[in-house]
Design a protein around this motif. Sequence first.
Motif, PDB file in Angstrom:
ATOM      1  N   UNK A  75     -27.745   0.061 -12.920  1.00 19.49           N
ATOM      2  CA  UNK A  75     -27.008  -1.174 -12.652  1.00 19.49           C
ATOM      3  C   UNK A  75     -26.516  -1.203 -11.206  1.00 19.49           C
ATOM      4  N   UNK A  76     -26.056  -0.063 -10.729  1.00 23.13           N
ATOM      5  CA  UNK A  76     -25.559   0.046  -9.356  1.00 23.13           C
ATOM      6  C   UNK A  76     -26.662  -0.267  -8.348  1.00 23.13           C
ATOM      7  N   UNK A  77     -27.833   0.322  -8.538  1.00 24.77           N
ATOM      8  CA  UNK A  77     -28.934   0.107  -7.596  1.00 24.77           C
ATOM      9  C   UNK A  77     -29.457  -1.321  -7.690  1.00 24.77           C
ATOM     10  N   UNK A  78     -29.525  -1.862  -8.905  1.00 26.99           N
ATOM     11  CA  UNK A  78     -29.997  -3.237  -9.077  1.00 26.99           C
ATOM     12  C   UNK A  78     -29.148  -4.223  -8.296  1.00 26.99           C
ATOM     13  N   UNK A  79     -27.869  -3.916  -8.149  1.00 25.63           N
ATOM     14  CA  UNK A  79     -26.938  -4.812  -7.456  1.00 25.63           C
ATOM     15  C   UNK A  79     -26.704  -4.411  -5.996  1.00 25.63           C
ATOM     16  N   UNK A  80     -27.402  -3.380  -5.533  1.00 25.27           N
ATOM     17  CA  UNK A  80     -27.260  -2.945  -4.141  1.00 25.27           C
ATOM     18  C   UNK A  80     -28.013  -3.876  -3.198  1.00 25.27           C
ATOM     19  N   UNK A  81     -27.625  -3.847  -1.939  1.00 30.61           N
ATOM     20  CA  UNK A  81     -28.328  -4.638  -0.935  1.00 30.61           C
ATOM     21  C   UNK A  81     -29.760  -4.125  -0.792  1.00 30.61           C
ATOM     22  N   UNK A  82     -30.752  -5.017  -0.747  1.00 32.62           N
ATOM     23  CA  UNK A  82     -32.149  -4.591  -0.615  1.00 32.62           C
ATOM     24  C   UNK A  82     -32.490  -4.269   0.843  1.00 32.62           C
ATOM     25  N   UNK A  83     -31.748  -3.322   1.418  1.00 33.35           N
ATOM     26  CA  UNK A  83     -31.867  -3.030   2.840  1.00 33.35           C
ATOM     27  C   UNK A  83     -32.654  -1.752   3.138  1.00 33.35           C
ATOM     28  N   UNK A  84     -33.262  -1.173   2.098  1.00 29.52           N
ATOM     29  CA  UNK A  84     -34.031   0.044   2.320  1.00 29.52           C
ATOM     30  C   UNK A  84     -33.187   1.289   2.458  1.00 29.52           C
ATOM     31  N   UNK A  85     -31.933   1.223   2.001  1.00 29.02           N
ATOM     32  CA  UNK A  85     -31.044   2.375   2.092  1.00 29.02           C
ATOM     33  C   UNK A  85     -30.676   2.962   0.731  1.00 29.02           C
ATOM     34  N   UNK A  86     -31.085   2.291  -0.356  1.00 29.56           N
ATOM     35  CA  UNK A  86     -30.700   2.735  -1.696  1.00 29.56           C
ATOM     36  C   UNK A  86     -31.902   2.684  -2.634  1.00 29.56           C
ATOM     37  N   UNK A  87     -32.173   3.807  -3.300  1.00 26.58           N
ATOM     38  CA  UNK A  87     -33.296   3.922  -4.223  1.00 26.58           C
ATOM     39  C   UNK A  87     -32.815   4.627  -5.488  1.00 26.58           C
ATOM     40  N   UNK A  88     -33.334   4.213  -6.623  1.00 28.34           N
ATOM     41  CA  UNK A  88     -32.985   4.838  -7.897  1.00 28.34           C
ATOM     42  C   UNK A  88     -34.002   5.915  -8.250  1.00 28.34           C
ATOM     43  N   UNK A  89     -33.499   7.123  -8.520  1.00 30.66           N
ATOM     44  CA  UNK A  89     -34.333   8.202  -9.042  1.00 30.66           C
ATOM     45  C   UNK A  89     -34.282   8.065 -10.560  1.00 30.66           C
ATOM     46  N   UNK A  90     -35.245   7.329 -11.102  1.00 34.65           N
ATOM     47  CA  UNK A  90     -35.193   6.895 -12.502  1.00 34.65           C
ATOM     48  C   UNK A  90     -35.969   7.834 -13.414  1.00 34.65           C
ATOM     49  N   UNK A  91     -35.644   7.773 -14.702  1.00 37.63           N
ATOM     50  CA  UNK A  91     -36.394   8.544 -15.688  1.00 37.63           C
ATOM     51  C   UNK A  91     -36.657   7.682 -16.914  1.00 37.63           C
ATOM     52  N   UNK A  92     -37.526   8.176 -17.799  1.00 33.54           N
ATOM     53  CA  UNK A  92     -38.026   7.388 -18.929  1.00 33.54           C
ATOM     54  C   UNK A  92     -36.926   6.929 -19.881  1.00 33.54           C
ATOM     55  N   UNK A  93     -35.804   7.606 -19.917  1.00 35.94           N
ATOM     56  CA  UNK A  93     -34.724   7.197 -20.818  1.00 35.94           C
ATOM     57  C   UNK A  93     -34.288   5.761 -20.557  1.00 35.94           C
ATOM     58  N   UNK A  94     -34.486   5.266 -19.343  1.00 33.28           N
ATOM     59  CA  UNK A  94     -34.097   3.887 -19.023  1.00 33.28           C
ATOM     60  C   UNK A  94     -34.966   2.865 -19.756  1.00 33.28           C
ATOM     61  N   UNK A  95     -36.146   3.279 -20.201  1.00 35.68           N
ATOM     62  CA  UNK A  95     -37.022   2.365 -20.937  1.00 35.68           C
ATOM     63  C   UNK A  95     -36.486   2.104 -22.332  1.00 35.68           C
TER      64      UNK A  95
END
Length: 321
Positions: A75-95
Amino acid sequence: MTTRRFTRRVLAALALSIAPLALHAAEPLRLVVGFAPGGGVDTLARVTAQALGQELNRTVIVENKSGAGGTIAADYVAKSQPDGNTVLFADTSLLVAPYIYPALRYDLQRDFVTAGMVGQSDLALAVPSNSPIKTVAELVESIRKAPPQTETFASVGVGSLHHLGGELFALKTQTELVHVPYRGGAPASQALAAGEVAMSFASLASSIGLANSGRIRLLATLSERRFPGMPDLPAVSETIPGYSVTPSLFLLAPKDVDPAFIQTLSAALQKSMGQKAVQDAFLAQGSVAAYQDPQATRQWLGDETARWAGVIKDAKLTFKQ
């Protein structure tokens, strides 16, 4: 206006336009992780961050925002500025998260751009060391002979891939299993060693110590192929065709990020996952570094989401918060 004065003005304007870009490039890239420091996902994120920093020639830091199965970080990354400074290290549990947390305010397909696959973590099927069962086939036969509602399996929690791995096992073998959730891989493995449950579906990393000490017995890995670090350990799919549970790790960025950033990040990720030091570090954590490009990762994301939705439906699972 002389040619010299015009040139000076053009160069000055160009310098002003480049300055913000240079400042932007100097900012650290934040790799946001949805789990606490010291855990398996966090460890792999830090290995990835170090390699990415070298390839990008940019500082990459890991930022932990743990809780709610990784959804707080998402949720935090989804709402972050799309400025190339924030990326989510995601895993399958999010599915699976939308089925457990129906009030989520983001959508993985709608609110993120995929930057590539990082790799996969292996899970293992294990039994207590004093169990007479030595193979997956023997385990299935034992379950079928047991009275209904008596064969229990441990996992790290309700709705986890470990839990769903047990449910998929029951569906594929047409057997009945009773789920016993624990708070984490260590308690689940300890419960198995103590004989509190008949089997466990746990991370290979959290199981291997107890297996080496002779307290539990590993029967198989849950992925489609054998784990490279333990080539003598079979995969469940060798006994049960079509069975596969592979928690995967991948990078997501906010949806409106510059495509050039995704291209640069993905190229750096591919080189990072190809480093022998990175591959060895992943193997030490019971995982495999395995890059896929953004398009393939996005296709996998859709396919895997649909697959687990089918498992949840077929197993008639409901999740209460």
